[in-house]
Design a protein around this motif. Structure first.
Motif, PDB file in Angstrom:
ATOM      1  N   PHE B  12       0.756  -1.200  -0.036  1.00 55.79           N
ATOM      2  CA  PHE B  12       0.208   0.103   0.222  1.00 55.79           C
ATOM      3  C   PHE B  12       0.749   1.133  -0.179  1.00 55.79           C
ATOM      4  O   PHE B  12       1.953   1.302   0.902  1.00 55.79           O
ATOM      5  CB  PHE B  12      -0.997   0.031   1.432  1.00 55.79           C
ATOM      6  N   ASN B  28       2.875  -3.241   4.208  1.00 54.19           N
ATOM      7  CA  ASN B  28       2.378  -4.662   4.216  1.00 54.19           C
ATOM      8  C   ASN B  28       2.086  -5.185   5.743  1.00 54.19           C
ATOM      9  O   ASN B  28       3.214  -5.162   6.454  1.00 54.19           O
ATOM     10  CB  ASN B  28       3.372  -5.633   3.552  1.00 54.19           C
ATOM     11  N   ARG B  64      -3.974   6.463  -3.562  1.00 61.17           N
ATOM     12  CA  ARG B  64      -4.096   5.398  -3.057  1.00 61.17           C
ATOM     13  C   ARG B  64      -3.435   4.151  -3.866  1.00 61.17           C
ATOM     14  O   ARG B  64      -4.126   4.230  -5.232  1.00 61.17           O
ATOM     15  CB  ARG B  64      -5.497   5.061  -2.620  1.00 61.17           C
ATOM     16  N   GLU B  65      -2.526   3.509  -3.619  1.00 57.96           N
ATOM     17  CA  GLU B  65      -2.028   2.421  -4.578  1.00 57.96           C
ATOM     18  C   GLU B  65      -1.852   1.099  -3.800  1.00 57.96           C
ATOM     19  O   GLU B  65      -1.694   1.232  -2.347  1.00 57.96           O
ATOM     20  CB  GLU B  65      -0.799   2.481  -5.212  1.00 57.96           C
ATOM     21  N   GLY B  66      -2.385  -0.189  -4.220  1.00 58.46           N
ATOM     22  CA  GLY B  66      -2.215  -1.188  -3.218  1.00 58.46           C
ATOM     23  C   GLY B  66      -3.701  -1.603  -3.001  1.00 58.46           C
ATOM     24  O   GLY B  66      -4.784  -0.901  -3.475  1.00 58.46           O
ATOM     25  N   GLN B  67      -3.574  -2.488  -2.004  1.00 57.25           N
ATOM     26  CA  GLN B  67      -4.823  -3.068  -1.420  1.00 57.25           C
ATOM     27  C   GLN B  67      -5.060  -3.030   0.079  1.00 57.25           C
ATOM     28  O   GLN B  67      -3.955  -3.545   0.801  1.00 57.25           O
ATOM     29  CB  GLN B  67      -4.978  -4.537  -1.853  1.00 57.25           C
ATOM     30  N   ILE B  68      -6.307  -2.831   0.593  1.00 56.31           N
ATOM     31  CA  ILE B  68      -6.750  -3.152   1.835  1.00 56.31           C
ATOM     32  C   ILE B  68      -7.700  -3.930   2.008  1.00 56.31           C
ATOM     33  O   ILE B  68      -9.070  -3.910   1.183  1.00 56.31           O
ATOM     34  CB  ILE B  68      -6.854  -1.972   2.673  1.00 56.31           C
ATOM     35  N   LEU B  69      -7.766  -5.100   2.531  1.00 56.62           N
ATOM     36  CA  LEU B  69      -8.802  -6.243   2.690  1.00 56.62           C
ATOM     37  C   LEU B  69      -9.258  -6.028   4.077  1.00 56.62           C
ATOM     38  O   LEU B  69      -8.753  -6.051   5.078  1.00 56.62           O
ATOM     39  CB  LEU B  69      -8.362  -7.378   2.024  1.00 56.62           C
ATOM     40  N   GLN B  73     -12.498  -8.853   1.726  1.00 55.54           N
ATOM     41  CA  GLN B  73     -13.152  -8.012   0.939  1.00 55.54           C
ATOM     42  C   GLN B  73     -12.345  -6.740   0.598  1.00 55.54           C
ATOM     43  O   GLN B  73     -11.807  -6.141   1.811  1.00 55.54           O
ATOM     44  CB  GLN B  73     -14.694  -7.606   1.048  1.00 55.54           C
ATOM     45  N   SER B  74     -12.383  -6.054  -0.547  1.00 52.46           N
ATOM     46  CA  SER B  74     -11.728  -4.630  -0.470  1.00 52.46           C
ATOM     47  C   SER B  74     -12.470  -3.694   0.391  1.00 52.46           C
ATOM     48  O   SER B  74     -13.771  -3.748   0.585  1.00 52.46           O
ATOM     49  CB  SER B  74     -11.812  -4.292  -1.927  1.00 52.46           C
ATOM     50  N   SER B  76     -12.678  -0.619   0.543  1.00 52.44           N
ATOM     51  CA  SER B  76     -13.386   0.344  -0.132  1.00 52.44           C
ATOM     52  C   SER B  76     -14.771   0.144  -0.522  1.00 52.44           C
ATOM     53  O   SER B  76     -15.706   0.799  -0.584  1.00 52.44           O
ATOM     54  CB  SER B  76     -12.682   1.096  -1.577  1.00 52.44           C
ATOM     55  N   GLU B  77     -15.247  -1.579  -0.501  1.00 52.58           N
ATOM     56  CA  GLU B  77     -16.441  -1.644  -1.048  1.00 52.58           C
ATOM     57  C   GLU B  77     -17.277  -1.634   0.281  1.00 52.58           C
ATOM     58  O   GLU B  77     -18.680  -2.011   0.529  1.00 52.58           O
ATOM     59  CB  GLU B  77     -16.605  -2.976  -1.524  1.00 52.58           C
TER      60      GLU B  77
END
Lengths: 310, 554
Positions: B12, B28, B64-69, B73-74, B76-77
């Motif tokens: 991220f 990470n 924002r780059e990368g992922q936060i789960l 699930q993401s 952002s959802e």
């Protein structure tokens, strides 16, 4: 410590640990009491009615512990009564008993007397508002009117909370600015006005950043995520129903009597008699009971704790 | 219960809009159910930025780059209502988070937002209030609560939504040490009894580390270390810049001298375990108590005689026949719990409040007459309150300093401003708006503004509140330099005992409106049993006079 005293004070006015029995009732009951009494003091323009009402309102304020403010209001009302008693005859020339004339203005006994009654009724309303302020807190007021617009109510509550915060903050900011050499109370008027503008700027910037944090906290707790529910702190208890059960019909009767001209002294065109008919006395009793509602509750409470409880 | 991964962050990066460099770089990490994670790092290292990534509705504007789960699930959802019920967040300032005007409404507010029916609200409040013991203050006006109580209500207002993860952003920075301990032990119950995972950022790690299973260190936006607490502490020891973050007890055990005698694999984090280890291993600590110079032979700078102050007629005396003499070059630390009248005392010395009885004499002049000549008075006697932002009036830090220099009729205002900013080590932020600076930087900016006039007497109200250990050290050094080189006299009220022990040359305890104990710091803290430093508590069984970690020979 002052903080602790403030704590105790706020507890006393809180919904659960209240000083008056009257404060424990549902805000709707409290509110109807104030609507009825204020209306009564304006409808029954009769010296005996007004004096009885005045005595009872003083009694209510006494048990509601607003004695200090009451003394202040009473001191002020002496001047107010005198002022209205002088002013009314000057602008109102009706009446049969002329006691003095100058430059076409008739000073009549009727106008002086009418002025006296108006002033008395005004004093009663003012005194009623003293205990009103104590008993019907802003929270209760909000509860009463939140149904009309929940959003507006929330906004008003938050705004009300910010007012004392603003005042405290302004004091600290002005002290800090004085220390760093920007003084609002000294120097040329130009310097002073610059100081005031700077101070307001600091206050606004600070309040704005703080408000952003409040907004974050509201957001984080799901504010604006859709439909809101509303938690009512004041439920309608059986006692409230019982109270309204006699209070509203009695008020209705009294207002009906008023519409029939009972309890209204004839002033114009000529001063009527001060005496009351039998129904007049009965209506006076009814009004006295209406006004004494908080006192009756208090007396019953006293009786229960001191005599009836075994 | 099997460990569930609540949050997972993969590669991220985050860059604020209009910023030149990234604020979070290649992060990470994972948060599991049952974790109690502490995040440390100096101001501006990205702690708050990182914590806010876990609440999508509080996302700062930027790239924002990368992922936060979240639970696979993401994030952002995650719907707003879902986020409110799954992830709770408590912020630093106790006042600003409160929305309603009394406690029960504050608790109801959270549930009203997510459309919980009124009878369920009642039940949930009843349950939570019993768990946290809030009955006493349930109908209290929030204005009347102490800072610690306010923060407890803020925590309760989040817990009532039954989150799985609790995020706290420096929740104790504004609290006194006793309230801090209470708040943290409450967090411990929330974690242990309710099984809620906790992620918390903190400056002062002493109380929170014993409860944490993981420690993350952020340095300039990078996750410098993450792992079990002791392993990360050992890693910190090798970084001279971040060494100050290590709490006293593990700090001493990482010290060469003790580590040579007693190599420990599992660092002790509390006084109790530390002392047990030392006594069992018969560790002899070499230390030198550096007694402070007394300035009693110098002239008296501030003389307070018989000060009495009360808020209401027949009220409680906040100050009660208080007497005090402060000599030139003294650094007096007045210690006491919140609400004992420490701030009131400083305001009395500044003439901001009207005393009931007693007189104040500063620099041989009567305060009552001197304060009328405001300009001269406020140049020689200065006061830094708890909110440094109150002192700002201009748009950039540089402008603040230049305007101040002009106001003091200095010959070369621009240079004077530059010099002071350099002294305060804030020259990098010269072109920033002072209101945008971090809490520690704001403190230094305001202090610099006051020092421009070369005051002879400086009053400080909780100067270390909310400062990270690095800024705290810097602040102490700056003041000490002024004290020795320019004969500055300092009166400081503080509940930071470590800071007082390190820098003050006199300490006093304010209690019941009087200064009850006044002595040289070693004497003062060695005499106290409860009100003393961690180092003293740990070592007093063999070295009763040692009060701070710098006195232990490395």
């Amino acid at each position: 410590m002052d903080q602790q005293m403030a704590k105790q004070r706020s507890r006393a006015t809180g919904a659960v640990r209240s000083r008056l029995v009257f404060e424990q009732l549902n805000p709707w009951v409290t509110f109807s009491y104030y609507v009825v009494t204020i209306a009564c003091s304006m409808v029954f323009l009769h010296p005996i009615f007004l004096l009885v009402e005045l005595l009872i309102v003083v009694g209510v304020n006494y048990v509601a512990r607003v004695r200090k403010q009451m003394v202040m209001v009473l001191e002020g009302s002496i001047f107010m009564v005198a002022f209205i008693m002088v002013l009314n005859p000057l602008i109102n020339n009706r009446g049969a008993h002329v006691i003095w004339t100058f430059g076409g203005t008739l000073i009549t006994v009727e106008a002086i007397f009418y002025g006296f009654m108006m002033a008395l009724s005004l004093v009663i309303v003012l005194l009623t508002f003293l205990s009103y302020n104590k008993v019907l807190t802003s929270q209760k007021f909000m509860y009463l009117f939140s149904r009309i617009s929940p959003k507006l109510t929330l906004l008003t509550m938050i705004t009300l909370r910010f007012v004392p915060l603003f005042i405290r903050r302004l004091k600290n900011i002005s002290q800090a600015q004085t220390v760093r050499g920007i003084n609002v109370n000294r120097g040329s008027s130009r310097q002073r006005s610059i100081g005031v503008v700077k101070m307001m700027e600091v206050l606004l910037v600070r309040s704005f950043t703080d408000a952003l944090q409040t907004a974050d906290s509201m957001n984080a707790r799901g504010y604006g995520s859709g439909q809101r529910s509303s938690y009512q702190r004041y439920r309608f208890k059986q006692r409230d129903l019982l109270c309204l059960g006699w209070f509203i019909p009695l008020s209705g009767l009294c207002f009906y009597a008023a519409s029939q001209g009972i309890g209204r002294m004839v002033v114009y065109p000529a001063l009527g008699s001060l005496g009351l008919s039998l129904t007049g006395w009965l209506v006076l009793l009814g009004v006295a009971v209406l006004f004494s509602f908080p006192l009756i509750l208090e007396a019953w409470e006293w009786l229960w704790w001191n005599l009836l409880k075994s | 219960m099997a460990v569930v991964e609540l949050i997972k962050v993969v590669n991220f990066n985050f860059e604020y809009a209009l910023a030149k460099k990234r604020s979070l770089i290649n992060i990470n990490l994972a948060i599991n159910s049952g974790d109690f994670i502490t995040i440390a790092g100096d101001s501006g290292s990205g702690k708050t930025t990182l914590l806010r990534q876990f609440k999508p509705e509080l996302w700062p504007v930027g790239k924002r780059e990368g992922q936060i789960l979240f639970e696979g699930q993401s994030i952002s959802e995650l719907a707003k209502r879902q986020s409110a019920q799954s992830i709770g967040m408590v912020f630093q300032n106790p006042d600003d988070q409160l929305v309603m005007d009394n406690v029960i409404q504050e608790l109801a507010f959270s549930l009203e937002n997510i459309d919980v029916p009124a009878d369920v609200i009642q039940q949930r409040i009843a349950e939570l209030v019993s768990f946290l013991g809030l009955q006493e203050i349930l109908y209290e006006d929030v204005h009347n609560l102490s800072g610690g109580q306010k923060q407890m209500v803020n925590l309760a207002a989040v817990l009532i939504l039954r989150p799985k993860l609790l995020i706290l952003d420096e929740p104790t920075a504004q609290l006194d040490p006793i309230a801090t301990k209470e708040f943290i032990s409450l967090l411990n119950r929330v974690h242990d009894e309710l099984g809620i995972a906790i992620v918390m950022s903190e400056h002062i790690l002493d109380d929170v580390l014993p409860l944490s299973n993981k420690l993350w260190i952020l340095k300039q936006g990078e996750l410098m270390a993450d792992g079990p607490t002791t392993a990360v502490l050992k890693q910190l020891w090798t970084e001279p810049h971040l060494r100050n973050f290590i709490p006293d007890v593990p700090f001493l055990f990482l010290n060469q001298q003790i580590a040579a005698q007693l190599p420990v694999s599992d660092l002790p984090l509390t006084v109790l375990t530390g002392r047990e280890l030392m006594q069992r291993g018969h560790v002899e600590v070499q230390a030198e108590a550096k007694s402070r110079i007394s300035h009693d032979e110098n002239g008296v700078v501030a003389k307070l005689s018989h000060l009495s102050f009360e808020y209401d007629k027949n009220g409680h005396y906040i100050l009660d026949d208080l007497n005090l003499s402060v000599h030139q070059k003294d650094w007096l630390a007045i210690i006491g719990k919140n609400g004992t009248g420490k701030t009131t005392l400083l305001k009395a010395i500044m003439g901001f409040i009207t005393l009931r009885r007693g007189s104040v004499k500063l620099l041989d002049k009567k305060l009552a007459t001197w304060t009328k000549k405001t300009d001269q008075f406020y140049r020689e006697v200065s006061y830094l309150s708890q909110t440094p932002s109150d002192y700002f009036s201009y748009d950039t830090v540089q402008e603040e300093y230049e305007e101040r220099a002009k106001q003091l009729n200095m010959a070369t205002p621009v240079e004077a401003a530059q010099n002071m900013m350099r002294d305060m080590t804030i020259d990098q932020i010269a072109n920033r708006n002072p209101h945008d600076a971090s809490g520690g930087e704001q403190q230094l900016i305001a202090l610099g503004l006051l020092l421009m006039s070369n005051p002879k007497l400086l009053l400080l109200d909780e100067p270390t509140k909310g400062l990270d250990p690095i800024r705290r050290q810097k602040l102490g050094d700056i003041l000490q330099k002024r004290q020795t080189e320019q004969n500055l006299t300092i009166i400081m009220v503080s509940h930071d005992m470590n800071f007082s022990a390190q820098f003050a040359n006199r300490c006093a305890l304010l209690f019941d409106g009087k200064l009850v104990a006044q002595a040289e710091p070693h004497q003062f803290f060695a005499d106290n049993f409860f009100y003393t430093t961690t180092v003293n508590r740990l070592l007093r069984y063999q070295l009763p006079n040692v009060i701070e970690r710098g006195e232990v020979i490395p």
